[in-house]
Design a protein around this motif. Structure first.
Motif, PDB file in Angstrom:
ATOM      1  N   ASP A 154       0.820  -1.508  -0.077  1.00  0.00           N
ATOM      2  CA  ASP A 154       0.078   0.049  -0.120  1.00  0.00           C
ATOM      3  C   ASP A 154       0.732   1.308  -0.090  1.00  0.00           C
ATOM      4  OD1 ASP A 154       0.798   0.663   2.628  1.00  0.00           O
ATOM      5  OD2 ASP A 154      -0.934  -0.905   3.417  1.00  0.00           O
ATOM      6  N   ALA A 155       2.298   1.217   0.156  1.00  0.00           N
ATOM      7  CA  ALA A 155       3.004   2.289   0.258  1.00  0.00           C
ATOM      8  C   ALA A 155       2.706   3.372   1.160  1.00  0.00           C
ATOM      9  CB  ALA A 155       3.120   2.990  -1.311  1.00  0.00           C
ATOM     10  N   ASN A 156       1.899   3.150   2.126  1.00  0.00           N
ATOM     11  CA  ASN A 156       1.662   3.988   3.223  1.00  0.00           C
ATOM     12  C   ASN A 156       2.856   4.494   4.125  1.00  0.00           C
ATOM     13  OD1 ASN A 156      -0.872   4.363   2.777  1.00  0.00           O
ATOM     14  ND2 ASN A 156      -1.640   2.701   4.133  1.00  0.00           N
ATOM     15  N   ALA A 157       3.025   5.784   4.264  1.00  0.00           N
ATOM     16  CA  ALA A 157       4.499   6.223   4.825  1.00  0.00           C
ATOM     17  C   ALA A 157       4.486   5.571   6.377  1.00  0.00           C
ATOM     18  CB  ALA A 157       4.723   7.583   4.920  1.00  0.00           C
ATOM     19  N   GLU A 158       3.468   5.451   6.927  1.00  0.00           N
ATOM     20  CA  GLU A 158       3.277   5.115   8.243  1.00  0.00           C
ATOM     21  C   GLU A 158       2.420   3.804   8.316  1.00  0.00           C
ATOM     22  OE1 GLU A 158       2.555   8.123  11.599  1.00  0.00           O
ATOM     23  OE2 GLU A 158       0.600   6.865  11.754  1.00  0.00           O
ATOM     24  N   GLN A 159       3.311   2.858   8.751  1.00  0.00           N
ATOM     25  CA  GLN A 159       2.561   1.348   8.851  1.00  0.00           C
ATOM     26  C   GLN A 159       2.425   1.138  10.184  1.00  0.00           C
ATOM     27  OE1 GLN A 159       1.889  -0.950   6.108  1.00  0.00           O
ATOM     28  NE2 GLN A 159       2.449   0.599   4.741  1.00  0.00           N
ATOM     29  N   GLU A 160       1.107   0.850  10.359  1.00  0.00           N
ATOM     30  CA  GLU A 160       0.696   0.323  11.721  1.00  0.00           C
ATOM     31  C   GLU A 160       0.531  -1.329  11.694  1.00  0.00           C
ATOM     32  OE1 GLU A 160      -2.812   2.176  14.626  1.00  0.00           O
ATOM     33  OE2 GLU A 160      -3.574   0.728  13.292  1.00  0.00           O
ATOM     34  N   ILE A 161       0.884  -1.989  12.850  1.00  0.00           N
ATOM     35  CA  ILE A 161       0.963  -3.393  12.704  1.00  0.00           C
ATOM     36  C   ILE A 161       0.677  -3.804  14.254  1.00  0.00           C
ATOM     37  CG2 ILE A 161       3.409  -3.386  12.979  1.00  0.00           C
ATOM     38  CD1 ILE A 161       1.459  -5.863  11.168  1.00  0.00           C
ATOM     39  N   PHE A 162       0.051  -5.004  14.183  1.00  0.00           N
ATOM     40  CA  PHE A 162      -0.306  -5.351  15.697  1.00  0.00           C
ATOM     41  C   PHE A 162       0.373  -6.616  15.999  1.00  0.00           C
ATOM     42  CE2 PHE A 162      -3.522  -1.968  15.126  1.00  0.00           C
ATOM     43  CZ  PHE A 162      -3.586  -1.748  16.564  1.00  0.00           C
ATOM     44  N   GLY A 163       0.806  -7.164  17.248  1.00  0.00           N
ATOM     45  CA  GLY A 163       1.204  -8.425  17.483  1.00  0.00           C
ATOM     46  C   GLY A 163       1.019  -8.844  18.847  1.00  0.00           C
ATOM     47  N   CYS A 164       1.351 -10.009  19.197  1.00  0.00           N
ATOM     48  CA  CYS A 164       1.414 -10.388  20.397  1.00  0.00           C
ATOM     49  C   CYS A 164       2.123 -11.470  20.763  1.00  0.00           C
ATOM     50  CB  CYS A 164      -0.224 -10.854  20.956  1.00  0.00           C
ATOM     51  SG  CYS A 164      -0.654 -12.590  20.554  1.00  0.00           S
ATOM     52  N   TYR A 165       2.521 -11.703  22.099  1.00  0.00           N
ATOM     53  CA  TYR A 165       3.462 -12.946  22.479  1.00  0.00           C
ATOM     54  C   TYR A 165       2.563 -13.390  23.490  1.00  0.00           C
ATOM     55  CZ  TYR A 165       5.442  -9.717  26.069  1.00  0.00           C
ATOM     56  OH  TYR A 165       5.521  -9.015  26.985  1.00  0.00           O
ATOM     57  N   THR A 166       2.633 -14.875  23.468  1.00  0.00           N
ATOM     58  CA  THR A 166       1.862 -15.731  24.470  1.00  0.00           C
ATOM     59  C   THR A 166       2.649 -16.427  25.293  1.00  0.00           C
ATOM     60  OG1 THR A 166       1.771 -17.528  22.909  1.00  0.00           O
ATOM     61  CG2 THR A 166       0.001 -15.905  22.913  1.00  0.00           C
ATOM     62  N   VAL A 167       2.540 -16.497  26.633  1.00  0.00           N
ATOM     63  CA  VAL A 167       3.565 -17.319  27.559  1.00  0.00           C
ATOM     64  C   VAL A 167       2.516 -18.090  28.144  1.00  0.00           C
ATOM     65  CG1 VAL A 167       5.243 -17.309  29.412  1.00  0.00           C
ATOM     66  CG2 VAL A 167       5.011 -15.485  27.701  1.00  0.00           C
ATOM     67  N   THR A 168       2.628 -19.626  27.870  1.00  0.00           N
ATOM     68  CA  THR A 168       1.585 -20.507  28.486  1.00  0.00           C
ATOM     69  C   THR A 168       0.162 -19.971  27.958  1.00  0.00           C
ATOM     70  OG1 THR A 168       3.014 -21.096  30.028  1.00  0.00           O
ATOM     71  CG2 THR A 168       0.627 -21.911  30.294  1.00  0.00           C
ATOM     72  N   ASP A 169      -0.754 -19.690  28.644  1.00  0.00           N
ATOM     73  CA  ASP A 169      -2.221 -18.964  28.352  1.00  0.00           C
ATOM     74  C   ASP A 169      -2.206 -17.508  28.567  1.00  0.00           C
ATOM     75  OD1 ASP A 169      -2.172 -19.466  30.978  1.00  0.00           O
ATOM     76  OD2 ASP A 169      -4.211 -19.634  31.124  1.00  0.00           O
ATOM     77  N   ASN A 170      -1.215 -16.879  28.711  1.00  0.00           N
ATOM     78  CA  ASN A 170      -0.986 -15.248  29.075  1.00  0.00           C
ATOM     79  C   ASN A 170      -0.783 -14.708  27.620  1.00  0.00           C
ATOM     80  OD1 ASN A 170      -1.577 -15.300  31.639  1.00  0.00           O
ATOM     81  ND2 ASN A 170       0.801 -15.639  32.226  1.00  0.00           N
ATOM     82  N   TRP A 171      -1.624 -13.497  27.395  1.00  0.00           N
ATOM     83  CA  TRP A 171      -1.341 -12.897  26.106  1.00  0.00           C
ATOM     84  C   TRP A 171      -1.060 -11.318  26.618  1.00  0.00           C
ATOM     85  CZ3 TRP A 171      -4.077 -14.226  21.062  1.00  0.00           C
ATOM     86  CH2 TRP A 171      -4.499 -15.383  21.081  1.00  0.00           C
ATOM     87  N   ALA A 172       0.001 -10.933  25.530  1.00  0.00           N
ATOM     88  CA  ALA A 172       0.451  -9.579  25.697  1.00  0.00           C
ATOM     89  C   ALA A 172       0.565  -8.958  24.330  1.00  0.00           C
ATOM     90  CB  ALA A 172       1.928  -9.405  26.253  1.00  0.00           C
ATOM     91  N   PHE A 173      -0.468  -8.202  24.141  1.00  0.00           N
ATOM     92  CA  PHE A 173      -0.667  -7.565  22.868  1.00  0.00           C
ATOM     93  C   PHE A 173       0.459  -6.216  22.784  1.00  0.00           C
ATOM     94  CE2 PHE A 173      -4.607  -9.277  23.520  1.00  0.00           C
ATOM     95  CZ  PHE A 173      -4.889 -10.001  22.074  1.00  0.00           C
ATOM     96  N   VAL A 174       0.923  -5.831  21.416  1.00  0.00           N
ATOM     97  CA  VAL A 174       1.543  -5.017  20.961  1.00  0.00           C
ATOM     98  C   VAL A 174       1.159  -4.111  19.742  1.00  0.00           C
ATOM     99  CG1 VAL A 174       4.184  -4.257  20.463  1.00  0.00           C
ATOM    100  CG2 VAL A 174       3.830  -6.251  21.989  1.00  0.00           C
ATOM    101  N   LYS A 175       0.987  -2.895  19.974  1.00  0.00           N
ATOM    102  CA  LYS A 175       1.004  -2.006  18.825  1.00  0.00           C
ATOM    103  C   LYS A 175       2.195  -1.359  18.291  1.00  0.00           C
ATOM    104  CE  LYS A 175      -1.508   2.164  17.309  1.00  0.00           C
ATOM    105  NZ  LYS A 175      -2.542   3.346  17.688  1.00  0.00           N
ATOM    106  N   GLY A 176       2.445  -1.466  17.111  1.00  0.00           N
ATOM    107  CA  GLY A 176       3.696  -1.154  16.299  1.00  0.00           C
ATOM    108  C   GLY A 176       3.317  -0.044  15.252  1.00  0.00           C
ATOM    109  N   VAL A 177       4.125   0.860  15.309  1.00  0.00           N
ATOM    110  CA  VAL A 177       4.011   1.843  14.017  1.00  0.00           C
ATOM    111  C   VAL A 177       5.526   1.977  13.532  1.00  0.00           C
ATOM    112  CG1 VAL A 177       3.482   4.349  13.253  1.00  0.00           C
ATOM    113  CG2 VAL A 177       2.259   3.067  15.033  1.00  0.00           C
ATOM    114  N   VAL A 178       5.551   1.725  12.286  1.00  0.00           N
ATOM    115  CA  VAL A 178       7.046   1.815  11.593  1.00  0.00           C
ATOM    116  C   VAL A 178       7.170   3.275  10.504  1.00  0.00           C
ATOM    117  CG1 VAL A 178       8.685   0.802  10.282  1.00  0.00           C
ATOM    118  CG2 VAL A 178       7.069  -0.606  11.650  1.00  0.00           C
ATOM    119  N   THR A 179       7.991   3.890  10.617  1.00  0.00           N
ATOM    120  CA  THR A 179       7.958   5.098   9.951  1.00  0.00           C
ATOM    121  C   THR A 179       9.514   4.992   9.347  1.00  0.00           C
ATOM    122  OG1 THR A 179       8.351   6.568  11.742  1.00  0.00           O
ATOM    123  CG2 THR A 179       5.940   6.361  11.192  1.00  0.00           C
TER     124      THR A 179
END
Length: 223
Positions: A154-179
């Protein structure tokens, strides 16, 4: 040009590649995501999932079994239209001064003709044990790779991306923005959610997943 696998990434190495801006505190955005309504069918499925998890010794399960029983079922509940849950997602990105490659444990991504398209939500299942690497930096690398793949589309200059890491059944979400994608040192800003336990916080986890899907789904539908 140096090529790095995700498993090679540490805080020290990552900060030589990108300007890492880790936000302090928890933003209100995560709470707003939990305003998403869940259907009676979804609530029933969550109740069943939680009842099975309560009966299992989750800390003793191997990673594959835990993924199949606890993580992937929640990802599938967040599917919408052409967006589906995937496992074993190959990622490769070529920034101006470095290359990232490897495989993410899972993702939510569009399906076109049965083939995966660039993902916008990445899942990293943390290895367990005192010698295991910090899961955050492997996830950051996977998110950077996914952001680059979306940028190529899409060539957007600001890229928003989400992720998470799980440890056993715990979830930690992360929001990222790459410029500054085309510079020698891109900027990667990240902010973290609270940590959610799948048994007691399953509704919050699914609401967050659905909000992330809806956010991108709406963008793609308007393009």
């Amino acid at each position: 040009m140096e090529v790095y696998s995700f498993s090679q990434l540490s805080e020290e190495r990552l900060t030589t590649l990108v300007t890492l801006d880790e936000k302090i505190g928890v933003s209100d955005e995560w709470a707003r995501m939990q305003e998403v309504a869940l259907t009676s069918r979804e609530l029933a499925q969550l109740d069943y999932l939680k009842s099975t998890l309560r009966e299992r010794q989750l800390v003793l399960m191997n990673e594959g079994t835990l993924w199949a029983r606890a993580i992937y079922p929640l990802l599938m509940l967040a599917e919408r239209d052409y967006i589906q849950a995937w496992t074993g997602v190959p990622l490769k990105a070529t920034y101006p001064t470095f290359q990232l490659e490897g495989e993410a444990d899972g993702a939510l991504a569009p399906s076109v003709g049965g083939k995966i398209r660039p993902p916008y939500f990445i899942v990293h299942e943390a290895k367990r044990g005192i010698t295991a690497p910090n899961p955050q930096y492997q996830l950051f690398g996977e998110m950077l790779a996914a952001a680059w793949l979306n940028w190529k589309t899409d060539a957007n200059a600001e890229q928003e991306i989400f992720g998470c890491y799980t440890v056993t059944d715990n979830w930690a979400f992360v929001k990222g923005v790459v410029t500054d994608m085309e510079t020698e040192k891109p900027t990667f800003s990240v902010e973290f959610s609270p940590v959610y336990d799948e048994v007691s916080d399953a509704e919050r986890i699914l609401q967050t997943l659905k909000a992330i899907v809806a956010k991108r789904h709406g963008t793609e539908c308007s393009e």
